[in-house]
Design an enzyme around this catalytic site. Structure first.
Site, mmCIF file in Angstrom:
data_model
loop_
_atom_site.group_PDB
_atom_site.id
_atom_site.type_symbol
_atom_site.label_atom_id
_atom_site.label_comp_id
_atom_site.label_asym_id
_atom_site.label_seq_id
_atom_site.Cartn_x
_atom_site.Cartn_y
_atom_site.Cartn_z
ATOM 1 N N THR A 36 25.446 -12.933 -50.024
ATOM 2 C CA THR A 36 25.339 -11.536 -50.444
ATOM 3 C C THR A 36 26.713 -10.876 -50.399
ATOM 4 O O THR A 36 27.579 -11.270 -49.611
ATOM 5 C CB THR A 36 24.406 -10.749 -49.509
ATOM 6 O OG1 THR A 36 24.953 -10.773 -48.180
ATOM 7 C CG2 THR A 36 23.019 -11.360 -49.482
ATOM 8 N N GLY A 37 26.895 -9.875 -51.232
ATOM 9 C CA GLY A 37 28.021 -8.960 -51.211
ATOM 10 C C GLY A 37 29.345 -9.464 -50.696
ATOM 11 O O GLY A 37 29.958 -10.392 -51.225
ATOM 12 N N THR A 69 17.745 -8.617 -50.101
ATOM 13 C CA THR A 69 17.136 -9.861 -49.609
ATOM 14 C C THR A 69 15.644 -9.709 -49.351
ATOM 15 O O THR A 69 14.985 -10.694 -49.003
ATOM 16 C CB THR A 69 17.817 -10.308 -48.305
ATOM 17 O OG1 THR A 69 17.673 -9.288 -47.320
ATOM 18 C CG2 THR A 69 19.291 -10.602 -48.535
ATOM 19 N N ASP A 127 20.447 -2.076 -39.962
ATOM 20 C CA ASP A 127 20.174 -3.228 -40.826
ATOM 21 C C ASP A 127 18.671 -3.442 -40.955
ATOM 22 O O ASP A 127 17.943 -3.398 -39.965
ATOM 23 C CB ASP A 127 20.834 -4.474 -40.234
ATOM 24 C CG ASP A 127 21.110 -5.543 -41.271
ATOM 25 O OD1 ASP A 127 20.372 -5.597 -42.272
ATOM 26 O OD2 ASP A 127 22.057 -6.332 -41.082
ATOM 27 N N LYS A 139 10.820 -17.558 -36.880
ATOM 28 C CA LYS A 139 9.402 -17.905 -36.797
ATOM 29 C C LYS A 139 9.152 -19.305 -37.337
ATOM 30 O O LYS A 139 8.370 -20.069 -36.765
ATOM 31 C CB LYS A 139 8.561 -16.882 -37.580
ATOM 32 C CG LYS A 139 7.080 -17.232 -37.612
ATOM 33 C CD LYS A 139 6.257 -16.162 -38.301
ATOM 34 C CE LYS A 139 4.771 -16.575 -38.302
ATOM 35 N NZ LYS A 139 3.904 -15.507 -38.856
ATOM 36 N N TYR A 219 24.517 -18.063 -6.415
ATOM 37 C CA TYR A 219 23.185 -17.743 -5.912
ATOM 38 C C TYR A 219 23.090 -16.234 -5.784
ATOM 39 O O TYR A 219 24.034 -15.508 -6.072
ATOM 40 C CB TYR A 219 22.897 -18.437 -4.572
ATOM 41 C CG TYR A 219 23.951 -18.246 -3.491
ATOM 42 C CD1 TYR A 219 24.000 -17.090 -2.714
ATOM 43 C CD2 TYR A 219 24.894 -19.243 -3.228
ATOM 44 C CE1 TYR A 219 24.949 -16.925 -1.722
ATOM 45 C CE2 TYR A 219 25.846 -19.082 -2.241
ATOM 46 C CZ TYR A 219 25.872 -17.917 -1.490
ATOM 47 O OH TYR A 219 26.816 -17.760 -0.512
ATOM 48 N N HIS A 281 28.793 -4.677 2.972
ATOM 49 C CA HIS A 281 27.357 -4.631 2.673
ATOM 50 C C HIS A 281 26.966 -3.328 1.990
ATOM 51 O O HIS A 281 25.992 -2.676 2.378
ATOM 52 C CB HIS A 281 26.539 -4.865 3.944
ATOM 53 C CG HIS A 281 26.736 -6.224 4.540
ATOM 54 N ND1 HIS A 281 26.514 -7.389 3.834
ATOM 55 C CD2 HIS A 281 27.171 -6.618 5.757
ATOM 56 C CE1 HIS A 281 26.781 -8.434 4.588
ATOM 57 N NE2 HIS A 281 27.201 -7.998 5.757
ATOM 58 N N ASN A 423 19.791 7.218 6.350
ATOM 59 C CA ASN A 423 20.346 8.535 6.634
ATOM 60 C C ASN A 423 21.851 8.418 6.891
ATOM 61 O O ASN A 423 22.273 7.572 7.671
ATOM 62 C CB ASN A 423 19.679 9.149 7.856
ATOM 63 C CG ASN A 423 18.249 9.588 7.588
ATOM 64 O OD1 ASN A 423 18.003 10.253 6.594
ATOM 65 N ND2 ASN A 423 17.341 9.221 8.465
ATOM 66 N N ARG A 525 21.483 17.575 -1.985
ATOM 67 C CA ARG A 525 21.501 16.419 -1.095
ATOM 68 C C ARG A 525 21.907 15.173 -1.880
ATOM 69 O O ARG A 525 21.853 15.146 -3.119
ATOM 70 C CB ARG A 525 20.144 16.209 -0.427
ATOM 71 C CG ARG A 525 19.111 15.521 -1.304
ATOM 72 C CD ARG A 525 17.818 15.266 -0.548
ATOM 73 N NE ARG A 525 16.917 14.446 -1.348
ATOM 74 C CZ ARG A 525 15.623 14.308 -1.101
ATOM 75 N NH1 ARG A 525 15.063 14.948 -0.091
ATOM 76 N NH2 ARG A 525 14.878 13.524 -1.860
#
Length: 529
Positions: A36-37, A69, A127, A139, A219, A281, A423, A525
């Site tokens: 195409t194009g 198409t 598209d 598919k 891991y 941590h 906290n 808070r």
């Protein structure tokens, strides 16, 4: 069905990378090229023979290319089950030729949005034909090979070379899975644009979350868990996931998580003085601002040198050699910085396992976006915590107002507390954290733990008194009782910053007045769970 020889290929790509090389490889195998194009033009300019899609369908490309198409001679050639007699008869009756290979990548929707294009241009870059061909080919992968990524061209060529111009079922099945992921991500980007940018929705009815796998990690949080890093599809900000790793072994799941926490916090100071954050941590264990980066590092380390061992360091300035030398005096897992000079890189090079990450510009702490947390059976989605309260909105609620220095320490402590797990209690003095209490079930215990850490630091460094003496203390949420405040008084704090809003605010304010504290309310808070 196992091997299907490629006799005809349909190519229609926005990204022309590798296109000519692929075209020559296919032509070498006598594959008929339909295109195409702009794709056809590129192939012809490379000396390749190409059939225009309009010659295949008998219809011209029309409506500014919107319709080219979407035709039975295209989709019939893609969807026909080759060993089905009825399908074969329909192909013969209607002059539909089989298409064995589809090479498609879609209109650059994300790039169009990212460049700030007009709404009309964005819509034109949705598209339609491309995704339709991709889905049809995927598919029918029992007979059709679909490629959506130029990175897969070489593998296709290798497949064809090994099998005399054919592809294997396993290869086609893998390509089909990738193709559906590509169209899902593409539609996800479009749906997000419509929801967030075009419609201004905060929480759309359907939320598409897309990402492509950047790498598999050794891991997860623990060795028995698997993990991978995914990067967002479409426009996004930059952070630890996009940082350049200059050296060091592979980053782990925990490294990424902790480094992100460090970067998020140090970004709060991106327009401030040289600042260093040390995280362990996912909680800061030391934060400091100073005139130089090395001074800031030393002050941050002094807050809790025990926790800093094996931690993550993030800075808001390019790293220099002297600061790098100081950082390497203890075991450090990761260092994140906007940049690093040659001297710093040379220092880190002596520590082969230390990871050095260069992030470039620091993220904007006030940026928008969503924070997503999976729970059993669902996702919790909220706007990210970009809340900011200017000093002018601080409300003095005690008889004594904070001094200028106390107010500055309140601001510093409050900024850090936003990034400490609830906290959260943070003591700060003279631009450095004095003690941090994180993640406790009540804030009285957080206040006491932070004070203990401050006393341990004083013993370690031979100070006359812990830094909490004369400090400001920040609480990420209101004090429900006066006990947490009194624990801060015992530690030597002279100023308090907290959101306010407790049923017992009057009791807490009275306790502060009795202790001679200055206290300001923010009205906001910063829980972090």
């Amino acid at each position: 069905m196992s091997e299907v020889k490629i006799k005809r290929a349909l190519l229609s790509v926005s990204d022309k990378a590798g296109l000519v090389e692929l075209g020559h490889a296919l032509a070498k195998r006598n594959v008929e090229l339909v295109s195409t194009g702009g794709t056809a033009k590129t192939l012809r300019e490379a000396g390749l023979k190409v059939m225009d899609i309009s010659d295949l369908t008998g219809f011209p490309e029309m409506m500014d290319g919107r319709v080219k198409t979407l035709h039975p001679k295209v989709h019939g050639g893609l969807l026909a089950v080759r060993d089905n007699a009825e399908h074969a008869a329909a192909m013969k009756d209607h002059g539909i030729g089989a298409i064995d290979l589809v090479v498609v990548n879609l209109y650059p929707f994300a790039q169009t949005v990212a460049k700030g294009a007009s709404r009309d241009e964005i819509i034109e870059n949705i598209d339609i034909g491309g995704p339709s061909m991709v889905r049809s080919a995927a598919k029918n992968h029992a007979f059709v090979t679909i490629l959506t990524d130029p990175a897969d061209y070489d593998e296709l060529i290798a497949e064809m070379e090994e099998s005399g111009g054919a592809t294997s079922y396993d290869f086609r099945r893998k390509c089909a899975a990738k193709a559906y992921a590509a169209t899902a991500a593409y539609d996800g980007m479009i749906s997000q644009w419509f929801a967030f940018a075009d419609q201004g929705q905060a929480f759309p009815d359907m939320l598409a979350v897309n990402g492509y796998r950047s790498s598999e990690l050794r891991y997860g949080e623990n060795p028995h868990q698997n993990a991978a890093l995914y990067l967002p599809v479409g426009p996004h900000g930059s952070g630890i996931a996009q940082a350049e790793q200059v050296q060091g072994k592979e980053l782990s799941y925990n490294n990424y998580n902790d480094a992100d926490a460090a970067l998020e916090l140090v970004s709060e100071f991106r327009d401030g003085p040289p600042t260093v954050v040390i995280v362990k941590h996912a909680n800061p264990c030391g934060v400091a601002s100073a005139d130089t980066l090395i001074d800031a590092y030393r002050m941050a380390l002094e807050c809790d040198s025990v926790s800093a061992f094996g931690g993550i360091v993030a800075v808001n300035r390019p790293l220099d050699g002297a600061t790098a030398e100081a950082i390497t005096e203890i075991f450090t897992e990761v260092v994140a910085a906007p940049a690093a000079d040659d001297a710093a890189k040379a220092v880190f090079a002596k520590k082969k396992n230390l990871r050095l990450l260069l992030t470039g510009d620091l993220p904007d702490p006030k940026r928008g976006g969503l924070a997503i947390k999976p729970i059993t059976g669902g996702l919790l989605v909220q706007s990210r915590d970009n809340g900011f309260v200017p000093d002018s909105d601080f409300k003095v609620v005690t008889k004594r107002a904070p001094s200028a220095q106390e107010l500055a320490d309140c601001r510093f402590a409050w900024t850090v507390a936003k990034h400490v797990k609830s906290n959260a209690i943070v003591y700060a003095k003279d631009g450095a954290t004095a003690g941090i209490g994180a993640g406790q079930m009540n804030r009285r215990d957080s206040a006491r733990i932070a004070a203990i850490k401050a006393r341990e630091a004083a013993e370690t460094y031979g100070w006359d008194a812990p830094r909490t003496l004369g400090s400001a203390v920040a609480s990420d949420a209101f004090f429900p009782f006066a006990d947490g405040l009194l624990a801060a008084v015992e530690a030597g704090a002279t100023a308090v910053i907290q959101p306010g809003g407790s049923m017992r605010d009057d009791e807490v304010i009275a306790a502060a007045d009795e202790a001679g504290l200055a206290m300001v309310f923010t009205g906001m808070r910063h829980f972090r769970h």
